[in-house]
Design a protein around this motif. Structure first.
Motif, mmCIF file in Angstrom:
data_model
loop_
_atom_site.group_PDB
_atom_site.id
_atom_site.type_symbol
_atom_site.label_atom_id
_atom_site.label_comp_id
_atom_site.label_asym_id
_atom_site.label_seq_id
_atom_site.Cartn_x
_atom_site.Cartn_y
_atom_site.Cartn_z
ATOM 1 N N VAL A 142 -79.282 -125.428 52.615
ATOM 2 C CA VAL A 142 -79.716 -126.027 51.359
ATOM 3 C C VAL A 142 -80.938 -126.888 51.623
ATOM 4 C CG1 VAL A 142 -79.050 -127.516 49.442
ATOM 5 C CG2 VAL A 142 -77.353 -126.061 50.540
ATOM 6 N N GLY A 143 -81.964 -126.707 50.805
ATOM 7 C CA GLY A 143 -83.167 -127.509 50.949
ATOM 8 C C GLY A 143 -83.036 -128.838 50.236
ATOM 9 N N GLY A 144 -84.046 -129.693 50.398
ATOM 10 C CA GLY A 144 -83.988 -131.027 49.799
ATOM 11 C C GLY A 144 -85.036 -131.272 48.744
ATOM 12 N N ASP A 145 -85.685 -130.222 48.210
ATOM 13 C CA ASP A 145 -86.674 -130.401 47.160
ATOM 14 C C ASP A 145 -85.973 -130.618 45.818
ATOM 15 O OD1 ASP A 145 -88.007 -129.495 49.396
ATOM 16 O OD2 ASP A 145 -89.510 -128.400 48.259
ATOM 17 N N PHE A 146 -86.614 -131.359 44.930
ATOM 18 C CA PHE A 146 -85.996 -131.639 43.637
ATOM 19 C C PHE A 146 -87.074 -131.935 42.595
ATOM 20 C CE2 PHE A 146 -86.322 -135.500 46.126
ATOM 21 C CZ PHE A 146 -86.890 -136.419 45.241
ATOM 22 N N TYR A 147 -86.724 -131.785 41.330
ATOM 23 C CA TYR A 147 -87.625 -132.142 40.226
ATOM 24 C C TYR A 147 -86.789 -132.380 38.981
ATOM 25 C CZ TYR A 147 -86.976 -127.272 38.774
ATOM 26 O OH TYR A 147 -86.436 -126.074 38.389
ATOM 27 N N ASP A 148 -87.390 -133.018 37.982
ATOM 28 C CA ASP A 148 -86.686 -133.247 36.723
ATOM 29 C C ASP A 148 -87.690 -133.708 35.666
ATOM 30 O OD1 ASP A 148 -84.629 -133.301 34.936
ATOM 31 O OD2 ASP A 148 -83.428 -134.796 36.000
ATOM 32 N N ALA B 87 -78.572 -132.395 50.932
ATOM 33 C CA ALA B 87 -78.123 -132.117 49.569
ATOM 34 C C ALA B 87 -77.498 -133.356 48.936
ATOM 35 C CB ALA B 87 -77.118 -130.970 49.569
ATOM 36 N N ALA B 88 -76.671 -134.072 49.707
ATOM 37 C CA ALA B 88 -76.043 -135.285 49.185
ATOM 38 C C ALA B 88 -77.091 -136.332 48.837
ATOM 39 C CB ALA B 88 -75.054 -135.837 50.209
ATOM 40 N N LEU B 89 -78.104 -136.484 49.709
ATOM 41 C CA LEU B 89 -79.153 -137.458 49.447
ATOM 42 C C LEU B 89 -80.001 -137.039 48.252
ATOM 43 C CD1 LEU B 89 -80.539 -140.049 50.255
ATOM 44 C CD2 LEU B 89 -81.920 -138.753 51.884
ATOM 45 N N THR B 90 -80.268 -135.755 48.120
ATOM 46 C CA THR B 90 -81.041 -135.262 46.982
ATOM 47 C C THR B 90 -80.360 -135.610 45.668
ATOM 48 O OG1 THR B 90 -81.953 -133.424 48.270
ATOM 49 C CG2 THR B 90 -81.982 -133.186 45.890
ATOM 50 N N ASP C 192 -88.743 -124.786 51.641
ATOM 51 C CA ASP C 192 -88.593 -124.634 50.197
ATOM 52 C C ASP C 192 -89.792 -125.244 49.476
ATOM 53 O OD1 ASP C 192 -86.215 -123.580 50.924
ATOM 54 O OD2 ASP C 192 -84.961 -125.000 49.825
ATOM 55 N N THR C 193 -90.057 -124.738 48.276
ATOM 56 C CA THR C 193 -91.181 -125.221 47.479
ATOM 57 C C THR C 193 -90.729 -125.437 46.049
ATOM 58 O OG1 THR C 193 -92.797 -124.035 48.843
ATOM 59 C CG2 THR C 193 -93.509 -124.729 46.654
ATOM 60 N N ALA C 194 -91.000 -126.632 45.526
ATOM 61 C CA ALA C 194 -90.719 -126.943 44.125
ATOM 62 C C ALA C 194 -92.031 -127.069 43.370
ATOM 63 C CB ALA C 194 -89.916 -128.231 44.008
ATOM 64 N N LEU C 195 -92.056 -126.587 42.143
ATOM 65 C CA LEU C 195 -93.237 -126.646 41.284
ATOM 66 C C LEU C 195 -92.847 -127.222 39.930
ATOM 67 C CD1 LEU C 195 -94.562 -123.003 41.916
ATOM 68 C CD2 LEU C 195 -95.398 -125.081 43.036
ATOM 69 N N LEU C 196 -93.682 -128.098 39.374
ATOM 70 C CA LEU C 196 -93.486 -128.624 38.028
ATOM 71 C C LEU C 196 -94.856 -128.781 37.392
ATOM 72 C CD1 LEU C 196 -91.701 -129.875 35.784
ATOM 73 C CD2 LEU C 196 -91.992 -132.092 36.931
#
Length: 417
Positions: free
Chosen positions: A201-207, A231-234, A397-401
């Motif tokens: 599990v990666g640690g990237d996130f967005y909202d 994951a827990a920290l994310t 991993d890569t997150a985009l917003l």
């Protein structure tokens, strides 16, 4: 002198005894070597009729010698599948090459059982060069077959476990991201999460979430590390950011509060930190004000309606969760109709394009500059294509917003407070 001579004589006597013992071993009966060899021996005529077989192979198969020699053919010892393979592959290769080595087959035993073996055959020719008979060496492959079966079982079990872990990781990853971005009047918004590997599990996130009439909070970040701890920290970071925004919506205050929470929850054996961009967007009648604070994260990109593109750096932003008094600054800009703001994680710019080369920020800037002006939906779709083109080079991993301000006739704007 006498002592030395006596010692030398004794040594010669011992050497002679050792040589005699060794010679006795070499004088072992040739017949015994053949009959009781640790492998099977079989000689057949060119038509396959069995002419000679050693005791070792007879014991393995359970046949008396008289039942095989001069009465049975090599094919009689094979299974149905083995006969087919012998006729279509083994025998033709033997005729062409004069020898065949290491062929895996099964022999039928006298009681109807099967004996997995490895066969090596060679054609023996006479003085005139004409083939006379076929000599075959037979090795018992039961232990090898059992080992291969156990290896295959272990491999299948490992594959099933990996598939199970990947399903769990995929489900867990989904819980760390919003199921869908909320619709924002006056904005075209788009996001994407590119998973580099299903094994962890990666640690990237967005909202993106509402803070009041015409005001929205948004963030994108990356937690150090992978796996359950990340994951827990994310999850903690996401909920802390939302909660901090309720207490004080100013971007620098939100990140300062997150920094304190992370420092308070640090485990000495597992120190973790994150990078993050946190922003507040306030919609107006014909523009939108953006305040953006950064904590050690790659700079956002601003694509203008006139076709230009530039980075929007947050100078002085430090990693979140490292220093008690992190230096967090806020930068402000206005989004005009047709402008697009892009947040991304470093998996994209750190993608490998060669043994020692990465994609880099300048390549990303050139890529989006060729696209501008562009909507958020179109921009994220293009970046997804870029990630696919980079393929295995994307090792993280890569997150985009992306947030795009629509023209007034399309969007529904409200006055700024």
């Amino acid at each position: 002198m006498i002592g030395a001579a006596g010692e030398s004589g004794a040594r010669h006597t011992r050497d002679a005894a050792d040589a005699a013992e060794f010679s006795a071993l070499l004088e072992d009966s040739t017949d015994d070597l053949y009959e009781n060899a640790p492998c099977g021996y079989l000689s057949t005529l060119l038509d396959g009729q069995i002419a000679k077989v050693n005791t070792t192979l007879l014991d393995w198969l359970g046949y008396p010698r008289a039942e095989l020699v001069g009465r049975r053919y090599f094919n009689d010892l094979l299974t149905v599948g083995g006969r087919l393979y012998h006729e279509t592959h083994f025998a033709p290769l033997l005729r062409m090459q004069g020898e065949v080595k290491g062929i895996a087959l099964e022999l039928r035993t006298a009681d109807g059982g099967r004996l997995p073996v490895l066969l090596s055959s060679v054609v023996k020719s006479g003085a005139d060069g004409q083939p006379q008979l076929i000599r075959t060496t037979v090795f018992d492959a039961r232990d090898r077959r059992a080992y291969e079966a156990e290896l295959l079982r272990a491999r299948r079990e490992a594959e099933r476990e990996r598939e199970r872990l990947q399903r769990v990781n995929t489900i867990l990853q989904r819980t760390l991201l919003p199921p869908a971005l909320e619709a924002v009047p006056g904005l075209d918004v788009a996001a994407h999460y590119h998973i580099a590997s299903l094994d962890e599990v990666g640690g990237d996130f967005y909202d993106l979430f509402p803070q009041g009439p015409g005001r929205w909070g948004f963030f994108l970040g990356d937690v150090c590390g992978k796996g359950a701890g990340a994951a827990a920290l994310t999850s903690r970071v996401r909920y802390t950011l939302r909660g901090a925004a309720v207490h004080d919506p100013e971007p620098d205050s939100v990140l300062s509060r997150l920094n304190r929470v992370m420092l308070d929850s640090h485990h000495p054996d597992d120190p973790r930190f994150c990078t993050v961009l946190y922003g507040q967007l306030t919609l107006g009648r014909d523009a939108a004000h953006v305040a953006l604070a950064g904590g050690g994260h790659p700079a956002a990109l601003l694509l203008r309606a006139d076709g230009s593109a530039e980075f929007l750096p947050t100078a002085g932003g430090q990693l979140i969760g490292v220093l008690p008094e992190a230096d967090i600054t806020t930068v402000s800009t206005m989004l005009r109709p047709g402008d697009t703001l892009l947040l991304y994680s470093d998996g994209l710019i750190e993608a490998r394009t060669g043994p020692a080369d990465v994609y880099g920020e300048e390549a990303l800037l050139a890529f989006v500059r060729d696209l501008a002006p562009v909507t958020a939906t179109e921009l994220v779709a293009a970046l997804r294509g870029l990630l696919a083109e980079l393929g295995g080079g994307v090792i993280d991993d890569t997150a985009l917003l992306a947030l795009h301000l629509l023209p007034p006739e399309v969007g529904q704007f409200v006055p700024m407070d």
